[in-house]
Write a protein that holds these residues in place. Structure first.
Motif, PDB file in Angstrom:
ATOM      1  N   ALA A   1     -32.410  69.553 -21.276  1.00 26.59           N
ATOM      2  CA  ALA A   1     -31.502  68.831 -20.386  1.00 26.59           C
ATOM      3  C   ALA A   1     -31.352  69.564 -19.056  1.00 26.59           C
ATOM      4  N   LYS A   2     -31.423  68.818 -17.971  1.00 27.69           N
ATOM      5  CA  LYS A   2     -31.223  69.414 -16.655  1.00 27.69           C
ATOM      6  C   LYS A   2     -29.735  69.510 -16.349  1.00 27.69           C
ATOM      7  N   GLY A   3     -29.409  70.305 -15.329  1.00 28.69           N
ATOM      8  CA  GLY A   3     -28.034  70.435 -14.886  1.00 28.69           C
ATOM      9  C   GLY A   3     -27.976  70.427 -13.370  1.00 28.69           C
ATOM     10  N   SER A   4     -26.830  69.996 -12.826  1.00 29.59           N
ATOM     11  CA  SER A   4     -26.653  69.950 -11.379  1.00 29.59           C
ATOM     12  C   SER A   4     -25.232  70.398 -11.046  1.00 29.59           C
ATOM     13  N   MET A   5     -25.115  71.349 -10.123  1.00 28.43           N
ATOM     14  CA  MET A   5     -23.811  71.841  -9.682  1.00 28.43           C
ATOM     15  C   MET A   5     -23.813  71.947  -8.173  1.00 28.43           C
ATOM     16  N   GLN A   6     -22.706  71.527  -7.563  1.00 33.22           N
ATOM     17  CA  GLN A   6     -22.540  71.593  -6.117  1.00 33.22           C
ATOM     18  C   GLN A   6     -21.233  72.308  -5.804  1.00 33.22           C
ATOM     19  N   ILE A   7     -21.309  73.330  -4.954  1.00 33.84           N
ATOM     20  CA  ILE A   7     -20.118  74.046  -4.498  1.00 33.84           C
ATOM     21  C   ILE A   7     -19.824  73.591  -3.079  1.00 33.84           C
ATOM     22  N   THR A   8     -18.645  72.983  -2.884  1.00 38.40           N
ATOM     23  CA  THR A   8     -18.274  72.463  -1.562  1.00 38.40           C
ATOM     24  C   THR A   8     -17.095  73.204  -0.954  1.00 38.40           C
ATOM     25  N   GLY A   9     -16.436  74.058  -1.712  1.00 35.74           N
ATOM     26  CA  GLY A   9     -15.289  74.805  -1.223  1.00 35.74           C
ATOM     27  C   GLY A   9     -14.854  75.822  -2.255  1.00 35.74           C
ATOM     28  N   GLY A  10     -13.874  76.649  -1.888  1.00 40.24           N
ATOM     29  CA  GLY A  10     -13.437  77.685  -2.812  1.00 40.24           C
ATOM     30  C   GLY A  10     -14.495  78.755  -2.987  1.00 40.24           C
ATOM     31  N   THR A  11     -14.314  79.594  -4.006  1.00 44.25           N
ATOM     32  CA  THR A  11     -15.254  80.672  -4.310  1.00 44.25           C
ATOM     33  C   THR A  11     -15.562  80.678  -5.794  1.00 44.25           C
ATOM     34  N   PHE A  12     -16.843  80.643  -6.140  1.00 42.95           N
ATOM     35  CA  PHE A  12     -17.280  80.799  -7.529  1.00 42.95           C
ATOM     36  C   PHE A  12     -18.081  82.087  -7.598  1.00 42.95           C
ATOM     37  N   ASP A  13     -17.607  83.040  -8.423  1.00 44.63           N
ATOM     38  CA  ASP A  13     -18.087  84.424  -8.393  1.00 44.63           C
ATOM     39  C   ASP A  13     -18.473  84.858  -9.804  1.00 44.63           C
ATOM     40  N   THR A  14     -19.705  85.334  -9.962  1.00 43.19           N
ATOM     41  CA  THR A  14     -20.154  85.841 -11.269  1.00 43.19           C
ATOM     42  C   THR A  14     -20.605  87.295 -11.168  1.00 43.19           C
TER      43      THR A  14
END
Length: 299
Positions: free
Chosen positions: A104-117
């Motif tokens: 299965a494919k996946g799709s993620m879009q970050i348009t604002g805020g902060t995502f930190d790993t």
């Protein structure tokens, strides 16, 4: 034979070790069945489907030793927007972000805020075990931070990482596909990295591309391996051009820069060395800076 006290002590050590290594980390899986809204419960897999999954919505906030799987297939992509604020996932032995699971494919879009790993010592990954399904991560605003992002998990997959607005700070970008396709698009915003790499030992059959079409590529450290000549990989300088900010560091580009309508602009303190023949047809511009120590040079 161990005494009861010894057994209890050993069990306690095992439990502590499992907690430290992330064995008890929770995993949340996005399916996007209802919408692209993070807070909608129907967009998340229920507990136990697959077995390791915890029911969503996944929590937001900082210092969370959690893993996020994005596996929406043809359903709605996950959108992380400014209303989510700052979220930190991942930990010791815990991947913070995996986009695409199984076939299965996946799709993620970050348009604002902060995502930190960056608290994870394991790579983020875009991957599905089929070249028919393309997994995507798009930075279209906000901030994404990661230690390493793998475009593939040494498997036959098709994966695309795009920066069009905002900021992506990724220490290492790894074209790790086997008999697949990994693509980087820099169309706007800024992408800061320390190096590009290819960790797979079997790249034959792959067809990888870097498309530089605007935005700014920012150096994260001094290195002669900033952009090495990667097997089965082409770097195209498109009409928006390749803008390199050396950011006070000395870096080298050994990957041939292929002409596709654009030129190169170098800015920032530090030296940029291009060691491979370049065929881009646009102009080359060096924006000079000076400091109290020395005048800036470019070669």
């Amino acid at each position: 034979m161990l005494s009861p006290i010894s057994v209890r002590w050993l069990c306690a050590v095992i439990v502590v070790h499992m907690m430290i290594t992330g064995a008890f980390a929770l995993t949340y899986q996005w399916n996007g069945s209802a919408s692209s809204v993070w807070s909608e419960p129907a967009n998340w897999n229920p507990t136990g489907s697959p077995a390791e999954i915890t029911a969503g919505p996944a929590p937001i906030g900082t210092n969370l030793d959690l893993r996020l799987n994005v596996s929406n297939g043809s359903a709605n992509a996950l959108i992380y927007d400014s209303s989510r604020g700052t979220t930190r996932y991942g930990g010791l032995g815990i991947r913070g972000l995996v986009i695409g699971t199984g076939v299965a494919k996946g799709s993620m879009q970050i348009t604002g805020g902060t995502f930190d790993t960056t608290s994870s010592n394991v790579q983020d990954a875009l991957s599905s075990s089929s070249t028919a399904n393309e997994s995507q991560l798009v930075i279209d605003g906000g901030i994404y931070r990661s230690g390493t992002l793998q475009l593939g998990l040494n498997n036959p997959s098709r994966n695309t990482f795009t920066v069009s607005r905002g900021l992506a700070v990724v220490d290492r970008i790894d074209f790790n596909v086997q008999d697949g396709v990994a693509t980087l698009n820099l169309d706007g915003g800024s992408l800061q990295t320390k190096s590009f790499k290819m960790s797979t030992t079997t790249p034959a059959g792959s067809s990888n591309a870097m498309n530089f079409n605007g935005g700014t590529l920012v150096a994260g450290e001094t290195t002669s391996l900033f952009l090495p000549d990667l097997p089965r990989t082409s770097a195209f300088v498109k009409p928006g051009g390749l803008n390199v900010d050396t950011n006070g560091y000395d870096i080298s580009i050994a990957e041939p820069l292929v002409g596709a309508g654009g030129g190169l602009v170098k800015s920032g303190m530090g030296r940029l060395t291009i060691s491979a023949a370049a065929t881009y047809t646009g102009s080359t511009v060096c924006l000079l800076y000076t400091s109290d120590a020395a005048d800036e040079e470019d070669s």
